[in-house]
Design a protein around this motif. Structure first.
Motif, PDB file in Angstrom:
ATOM      1  N   THR A  82       0.825  -1.222   0.000  1.00  0.00           N
ATOM      2  CA  THR A  82       0.000   0.000   0.000  1.00  0.00           C
ATOM      3  C   THR A  82       0.853   1.263   0.000  1.00  0.00           C
ATOM      4  OG1 THR A  82      -1.727  -1.166   1.224  1.00  0.00           O
ATOM      5  CG2 THR A  82      -1.860   1.228   1.160  1.00  0.00           C
ATOM      6  N   LEU A  83       1.789   1.367   0.943  1.00  0.00           N
ATOM      7  CA  LEU A  83       2.602   2.577   1.049  1.00  0.00           C
ATOM      8  C   LEU A  83       3.449   2.840  -0.196  1.00  0.00           C
ATOM      9  CD1 LEU A  83       3.733   2.570   4.804  1.00  0.00           C
ATOM     10  CD2 LEU A  83       1.930   3.912   3.707  1.00  0.00           C
ATOM     11  N   PRO A  84       4.116   1.813  -0.778  1.00  0.00           N
ATOM     12  CA  PRO A  84       4.860   2.072  -2.018  1.00  0.00           C
ATOM     13  C   PRO A  84       3.967   2.551  -3.157  1.00  0.00           C
ATOM     14  CG  PRO A  84       5.614   0.029  -1.018  1.00  0.00           C
ATOM     15  CD  PRO A  84       4.392   0.455  -0.260  1.00  0.00           C
ATOM     16  N   ALA A  85       2.782   1.935  -3.300  1.00  0.00           N
ATOM     17  CA  ALA A  85       1.851   2.356  -4.353  1.00  0.00           C
ATOM     18  C   ALA A  85       1.383   3.789  -4.106  1.00  0.00           C
ATOM     19  CB  ALA A  85       0.651   1.414  -4.414  1.00  0.00           C
ATOM     20  N   LEU A  86       1.110   4.122  -2.836  1.00  0.00           N
ATOM     21  CA  LEU A  86       0.670   5.469  -2.486  1.00  0.00           C
ATOM     22  C   LEU A  86       1.772   6.490  -2.780  1.00  0.00           C
ATOM     23  CD1 LEU A  86      -1.439   7.341  -1.237  1.00  0.00           C
ATOM     24  CD2 LEU A  86      -0.479   6.804   1.015  1.00  0.00           C
ATOM     25  N   THR A  87       3.002   6.132  -2.433  1.00  0.00           N
ATOM     26  CA  THR A  87       4.135   7.023  -2.707  1.00  0.00           C
ATOM     27  C   THR A  87       4.286   7.270  -4.209  1.00  0.00           C
ATOM     28  OG1 THR A  87       5.313   6.241  -0.744  1.00  0.00           O
ATOM     29  CG2 THR A  87       6.620   7.303  -2.453  1.00  0.00           C
ATOM     30  N   GLU A  88       4.094   6.221  -4.994  1.00  0.00           N
ATOM     31  CA  GLU A  88       4.195   6.350  -6.450  1.00  0.00           C
ATOM     32  C   GLU A  88       3.089   7.241  -7.002  1.00  0.00           C
ATOM     33  OE1 GLU A  88       4.766   3.388 -10.331  1.00  0.00           O
ATOM     34  OE2 GLU A  88       4.656   2.569  -8.292  1.00  0.00           O
ATOM     35  N   VAL A  89       1.870   7.064  -6.493  1.00  0.00           N
ATOM     36  CA  VAL A  89       0.740   7.896  -6.936  1.00  0.00           C
ATOM     37  C   VAL A  89       0.992   9.356  -6.604  1.00  0.00           C
ATOM     38  CG1 VAL A  89      -1.685   8.441  -6.495  1.00  0.00           C
ATOM     39  CG2 VAL A  89      -0.993   6.077  -6.869  1.00  0.00           C
ATOM     40  N   LYS A  90       1.433   9.617  -5.367  1.00  0.00           N
ATOM     41  CA  LYS A  90       1.707  10.990  -4.942  1.00  0.00           C
ATOM     42  C   LYS A  90       2.812  11.615  -5.791  1.00  0.00           C
ATOM     43  CE  LYS A  90       2.221  11.807  -0.601  1.00  0.00           C
ATOM     44  NZ  LYS A  90       2.747  11.644   0.779  1.00  0.00           N
ATOM     45  N   SER A  91       3.830  10.820  -6.118  1.00  0.00           N
ATOM     46  CA  SER A  91       4.939  11.326  -6.924  1.00  0.00           C
ATOM     47  C   SER A  91       4.468  11.722  -8.320  1.00  0.00           C
ATOM     48  CB  SER A  91       6.031  10.254  -7.035  1.00  0.00           C
ATOM     49  OG  SER A  91       7.062  10.674  -7.902  1.00  0.00           O
ATOM     50  N   ILE A  92       3.634  10.889  -8.926  1.00  0.00           N
ATOM     51  CA  ILE A  92       3.137  11.186 -10.280  1.00  0.00           C
ATOM     52  C   ILE A  92       2.199  12.391 -10.245  1.00  0.00           C
ATOM     53  CG2 ILE A  92       1.823  10.304 -12.240  1.00  0.00           C
ATOM     54  CD1 ILE A  92       2.824   7.499 -11.484  1.00  0.00           C
ATOM     55  N   LEU A  93       1.355  12.484  -9.221  1.00  0.00           N
ATOM     56  CA  LEU A  93       0.481  13.646  -9.083  1.00  0.00           C
ATOM     57  C   LEU A  93       1.306  14.925  -8.993  1.00  0.00           C
ATOM     58  CD1 LEU A  93      -2.228  12.371  -6.541  1.00  0.00           C
ATOM     59  CD2 LEU A  93      -2.547  12.843  -8.976  1.00  0.00           C
ATOM     60  N   ALA A  94       2.402  14.868  -8.233  1.00  0.00           N
ATOM     61  CA  ALA A  94       3.283  16.029  -8.089  1.00  0.00           C
ATOM     62  C   ALA A  94       3.942  16.377  -9.422  1.00  0.00           C
ATOM     63  CB  ALA A  94       4.340  15.761  -7.025  1.00  0.00           C
ATOM     64  N   GLN A  95       4.317  15.356 -10.199  1.00  0.00           N
ATOM     65  CA  GLN A  95       4.937  15.588 -11.505  1.00  0.00           C
ATOM     66  C   GLN A  95       3.942  16.238 -12.469  1.00  0.00           C
ATOM     67  OE1 GLN A  95       7.288  12.212 -13.149  1.00  0.00           O
ATOM     68  NE2 GLN A  95       7.086  11.310 -11.107  1.00  0.00           N
ATOM     69  N   ILE A  96       2.689  15.749 -12.427  1.00  0.00           N
ATOM     70  CA  ILE A  96       1.661  16.335 -13.291  1.00  0.00           C
ATOM     71  C   ILE A  96       1.444  17.801 -12.927  1.00  0.00           C
ATOM     72  CG2 ILE A  96      -0.791  16.283 -13.906  1.00  0.00           C
ATOM     73  CD1 ILE A  96      -0.701  13.246 -13.570  1.00  0.00           C
ATOM     74  N   ALA A  97       1.374  18.074 -11.625  1.00  0.00           N
ATOM     75  CA  ALA A  97       1.185  19.452 -11.167  1.00  0.00           C
ATOM     76  C   ALA A  97       2.361  20.328 -11.594  1.00  0.00           C
ATOM     77  CB  ALA A  97       1.023  19.481  -9.646  1.00  0.00           C
ATOM     78  N   GLU A  98       3.569  19.802 -11.493  1.00  0.00           N
ATOM     79  CA  GLU A  98       4.766  20.563 -11.867  1.00  0.00           C
ATOM     80  C   GLU A  98       4.800  20.819 -13.374  1.00  0.00           C
ATOM     81  OE1 GLU A  98       8.127  22.753 -11.254  1.00  0.00           O
ATOM     82  OE2 GLU A  98       6.788  21.876  -9.744  1.00  0.00           O
ATOM     83  N   GLU A  99       4.469  19.784 -14.141  1.00  0.00           N
ATOM     84  CA  GLU A  99       4.436  19.926 -15.601  1.00  0.00           C
ATOM     85  C   GLU A  99       3.384  20.949 -16.022  1.00  0.00           C
ATOM     86  OE1 GLU A  99       6.042  19.207 -19.231  1.00  0.00           O
ATOM     87  OE2 GLU A  99       6.621  18.009 -17.490  1.00  0.00           O
ATOM     88  N   THR A 100       2.238  20.884 -15.361  1.00  0.00           N
ATOM     89  CA  THR A 100       1.165  21.834 -15.661  1.00  0.00           C
ATOM     90  C   THR A 100       1.578  23.252 -15.290  1.00  0.00           C
ATOM     91  OG1 THR A 100      -0.462  20.096 -15.206  1.00  0.00           O
ATOM     92  CG2 THR A 100      -1.278  22.353 -15.299  1.00  0.00           C
ATOM     93  N   LYS A 101       2.277  23.386 -14.160  1.00  0.00           N
ATOM     94  CA  LYS A 101       2.748  24.708 -13.744  1.00  0.00           C
ATOM     95  C   LYS A 101       3.697  25.302 -14.788  1.00  0.00           C
ATOM     96  CE  LYS A 101       5.032  27.195  -9.965  1.00  0.00           C
ATOM     97  NZ  LYS A 101       5.942  27.908 -10.885  1.00  0.00           N
ATOM     98  N   GLY A 102       4.559  24.444 -15.361  1.00  0.00           N
ATOM     99  CA  GLY A 102       5.459  24.917 -16.413  1.00  0.00           C
ATOM    100  C   GLY A 102       4.683  25.427 -17.616  1.00  0.00           C
ATOM    101  N   LYS A 103       3.587  24.719 -17.965  1.00  0.00           N
ATOM    102  CA  LYS A 103       2.751  25.154 -19.088  1.00  0.00           C
ATOM    103  C   LYS A 103       2.041  26.467 -18.737  1.00  0.00           C
ATOM    104  CE  LYS A 103       0.733  24.646 -23.102  1.00  0.00           C
ATOM    105  NZ  LYS A 103      -0.159  23.512 -23.395  1.00  0.00           N
ATOM    106  N   VAL A 104       1.593  26.585 -17.489  1.00  0.00           N
ATOM    107  CA  VAL A 104       0.935  27.818 -17.046  1.00  0.00           C
ATOM    108  C   VAL A 104       1.896  29.000 -17.153  1.00  0.00           C
ATOM    109  CG1 VAL A 104      -0.008  29.043 -15.052  1.00  0.00           C
ATOM    110  CG2 VAL A 104      -0.747  26.714 -15.536  1.00  0.00           C
TER     111      VAL A 104
END
Length: 259
Positions: A135-157
């Motif tokens: 559970t924790l490794p999967a959660l960490t991976e999900v959080k990491s990808i969410l953060a990457q999406i947010a960062e990528e979107t911020k760059g586009k913004v």
């Protein structure tokens, strides 16, 4: 003027479009942050099983398509986000597997709890093992990808904001140019009209002077269909009538003188 006006309209429509895109990108960023918070709360609910001795069940959403992130991931929100920011498409696809796996770990823990008759002493250790190793490794991976999406979107913004600023500056320059052209055009038109009026008035004054000197043969050559044209016609008619009248008077004087 028409060309500058066209550029101005293009700039304005581009500005509105870019602002709309920026708004939707910001909504994606907000969505990612909100879903990250959701999963932190989700983790808290799951981990309470191992902290609170009175809890013998895990009451969280186990369907990965029905949690808030799942609704976004498999709904219109994802389509709009990828449409406005194609760069995040690989990350969104990458998010599917760990997110589904995350929910699957809870299903496994729920199965262990049921198999052991909801007895804590029986299910606690194997459930905790799944929680820690899966559970924790999967959660960490999900959080990491969410953060990457947010960062990528911020760059586009940031890029969109730079373009909006550029378009805004261009519009300011165009508006200034249009303003200067409007002033120059107004001054030129005023000068042309004033010169035309002065020329007509000078011609009318000269015409009146000729009549005062007894010359009734001249005519004003003003053929405008306005007040000045009407004035010119009136002066021409008056000159013609005065010429006829003066001619008759001259004839009478000559006749009287001869008798």
């Amino acid at each position: 003027m028409a060309l500058l006006g066209g550029f101005s309209w293009y700039g304005f429509s581009t500005f509105i479009k870019e602002v709309s895109i920026e708004k939707e990108l910001l909504e994606v960023m907000e969505e990612m942050f909100a879903r990250e918070v959701d999963h932190l709360e989700w983790r808290g609910n799951v981990s309470s099983l191992f902290i609170d001795k009175t809890i013998n069940a895990i009451n969280v959403q186990t369907d990965h398509t029905k949690c808030n992130l799942g609704k976004w991931l498999y709904g219109e929100g994802r389509k709009k986000a990828v449409e406005n920011s194609p760069e995040i498409a690989p990350l969104v696809i990458k998010l599917e597997e760990p997110h589904e796996r995350l929910h699957a770990t809870v299903i496994k823990m729920q199965g262990i709890i049921q198999d052991n008759g909801q007895k804590r002493e029986a299910f606690l250790e194997p459930a905790k093992e799944i929680y820690t190793s899966q559970t924790l490794p999967a959660l960490t991976e999900v959080k990491s990808i969410l953060a990457q999406i947010a960062e990528e979107t911020k760059g586009k913004v940031d890029k969109v904001e730079e373009h909006i600023l550029s378009v805004s500056n261009q519009m300011k320059v165009l508006i200034l140019i249009l303003f200067v052209i409007a002033i120059v055009t107004g001054v030129l038109l005023s000068y042309i009209i004033s010169r035309m009026l002065v020329s007509i008035l000078e011609e009318a004054v000269g015409f009146a002077g000729e009549m005062a000197n007894g010359n009734f043969s001249n005519r004003l050559g003003i053929e405008q269909k306005d007040e000045l044209g009407s004035l010119a016609n009136s002066l021409n008619n008056m000159c013609e009538k005065l010429g006829v009248t003066i001619g008759r008077m001259s004839s009478e004087v000559i006749t009287l003188s001869s008798t």
